[in-house]
Design an enzyme around this catalytic site. Structure first.
Site, mmCIF file in Angstrom:
data_model
loop_
_atom_site.group_PDB
_atom_site.id
_atom_site.type_symbol
_atom_site.label_atom_id
_atom_site.label_comp_id
_atom_site.label_asym_id
_atom_site.label_seq_id
_atom_site.Cartn_x
_atom_site.Cartn_y
_atom_site.Cartn_z
ATOM 1 N N TYR A 1 0.817 -1.220 0.000
ATOM 2 C CA TYR A 1 0.000 0.000 0.000
ATOM 3 C C TYR A 1 0.847 1.264 0.000
ATOM 4 C CZ TYR A 1 -3.985 -3.036 1.152
ATOM 5 O OH TYR A 1 -4.944 -4.013 1.144
ATOM 6 N N LYS B 1 3.726 -15.272 2.929
ATOM 7 C CA LYS B 1 3.670 -16.037 1.680
ATOM 8 C C LYS B 1 5.116 -16.357 1.314
ATOM 9 C CE LYS B 1 1.340 -17.738 -1.803
ATOM 10 N NZ LYS B 1 0.505 -18.936 -1.664
ATOM 11 N N ASP C 1 -2.648 -18.197 2.388
ATOM 12 C CA ASP C 1 -3.795 -18.903 1.793
ATOM 13 C C ASP C 1 -4.334 -19.944 2.768
ATOM 14 O OD1 ASP C 1 -1.255 -19.919 1.354
ATOM 15 O OD2 ASP C 1 -1.670 -20.772 -0.611
ATOM 16 N N ASP D 1 -5.170 -6.718 5.975
ATOM 17 C CA ASP D 1 -6.385 -6.035 5.531
ATOM 18 C C ASP D 1 -7.445 -7.081 5.181
ATOM 19 O OD1 ASP D 1 -8.166 -4.177 4.567
ATOM 20 O OD2 ASP D 1 -6.970 -3.595 2.815
ATOM 21 N N ASP E 1 -10.755 -8.613 7.695
ATOM 22 C CA ASP E 1 -12.153 -8.561 7.235
ATOM 23 C C ASP E 1 -12.791 -9.953 7.289
ATOM 24 O OD1 ASP E 1 -12.225 -5.882 6.870
ATOM 25 O OD2 ASP E 1 -12.675 -5.934 4.720
#
Ligand code: NAD
Length: 360
Positions: free
Chosen positions: A146, A195, A227, A251, A255
């Site tokens: 970001y 990851k 994942d 992020d 959620d």
């Protein structure tokens, strides 16, 4: 004691939910002998309309001059609002990134707690939920993709976009320390999510988290690929205590964690840095679809105010009191529309705030 709070109502349902949180804080002030002084600060779409930018230097200065910041939400309907015709750095959410950066808030805490009274709202099966779950996502906030360099170019008539995901070891170490500190006050388990099978940033992340863990021998550390973590959160959320991860993964995972608790309208969050000044806000957005209709659930914002008392002001009794009042209102069967199910009583934003405040 006197406390200066910068209040950012923002857009959409922001002003409605922040009003209820301040109502509850005022009640806490009366009961426990504190005074909360509010300074309203412009940010988001409302700031764009008045000043042309989502966060002015004056607004940031006002936030910096406070003891802590309480935020509703910013942003509008991405498909309809004129704010989204502006360049990305002038859109409402740019204010959010700018204030986090300006206040040097690099750590986002998002608790994911299943309230037993809301078990029916949880989309997971009973055998998965068991006796409920309670974990917290510790998300790095000011680094990663970001904030990395990005560009969109046209090469030989083909449009091409590039985003970059930089992390240095200091950024990783300071967020890892937060995760271990939080774990020490909870179940002493950290799941570090990355990851590392693909990304260099993740391989560095894994190494630095492991080095940091050596300072916390009581905390059990395990690594998990992002994942797999996304799957485990719906397969067995009880396994988690503290989930530590970088900005974009956090992020998305936070959620997902919100959804498995049943309602995004119940989930608080805190953004912290190296000082006591924090930014407290609900995990959800500005919900433009229900703005101004007295439908929004103010509990996430009220619980965020409780986190402010706990982390920024060290007012543990007062924070406990707000959480108990929320539980008591839920026990009494009052529900906003997002957590409503058969047999309970539907109330609006203001009425939910009133009922919580009157139990303080
Ligand atoms: P959202 O969280 O605003 O809404 C998603 C859904 O949840 C909607 O149906 C909404 O009505 C419902 N909802 C959210 N909060 C609720 C509450 N307190 N009570 C009852 N229902 C609630 O997410 P979105 O629709 O993707 O985004 C809307 C706007 O908010 C966008 O402009 C987005 O960029 C912005 N946003 C802001 C923040 C922030 O300020 N921190 C965070 C996320 C999204």
């Amino acid at each position: 004691m006197d406390y200066k709070i910068a209040v950012i109502p923002g857009d959409g349902i922001g002003p409605e939910i922040v009003r209820e949180a301040c109502k509850v804080l005022d009640r806490i002030g009366e009961r426990f002998g504190h005074r909360f002084h509010y300074t309203e600060v412009l940010m988001g779409g409302v700031s764009i309309d008045k000043t042309g930018v989502p966060l002015t230097d004056e607004a940031l200065a006002a936030a910096k001059a406070s003891d802590s910041v309480l935020l509703g939400a910013v942003g509008g309907d991405v498909g309809k609002s004129n704010w989204y015709k502006l360049p990305p750095n002038l859109r409402p959410e740019a204010g959010l990134l700018a204030i986090r950066k300006g206040l040097e808030l690099f750590c986002n805490l998002r608790p994911a707690v299943l309230f037993p009274q809301l078990k029916q709202a949880c989309p997971l099966k009973d055998e998965i939920i068991g006796g409920g779950f309670d974990f917290v996502v510790v998300r790095e906030l000011t680094g990663g993709v970001y904030f990395g360099e990005r560009k969109t170019v046209t090469e030989n008539g083909v449009r091409r976009a590039v985003d970059t995901m930089p992390y240095d070891e200091n950024e990783i170490r300071r967020i890892a320390k937060w995760a271990f500190e939080v774990a020490m006050k909870r179940g002493k388990r950290v799941t570090s999510v990355d990851k590392a099978n693909v990304l260099d940033t993740s391989r560095l992340w894994r190494q630095v988290v492991k080095e940091t863990a050596e300072e916390y021998p009581e905390v059990e550390l395990c690594d998990m690929l992002v994942d797999n973590c996304a799957m485990q959160m719906v397969r067995d959320p009880k396994q988690f205590d503290v989930v530590l991860t970088e900005n974009m993964f956090g992020d998305i995972l936070s959620d997902e964690a919100s959804m498995v608790t049943g309602s995004i309208g119940m989930l608080a969050s805190a953004s912290l840095g190296a000082t006591k000044l924090g930014l407290y806000e609900p995990s959800h957005g500005s919900a433009p679809d229900i703005a101004g209709q007295n439908k929004a659930n103010p509990i996430a914002t009220i619980l965020s105010a409780a986190m402010m008392l706990r982390y920024s002001f060290d007012l543990t009794k007062e924070a406990d009191c707000i959480e108990a009042a929320v539980n008591s209102v839920l026990d009494a069967g009052w529900r906003t529309v997002d957590i409503m199910s058969g047999g309970y009583s539907l109330i609006g934003t203001k009425e939910m705030g009133d009922r919580i405040a009157e139990r303080i």
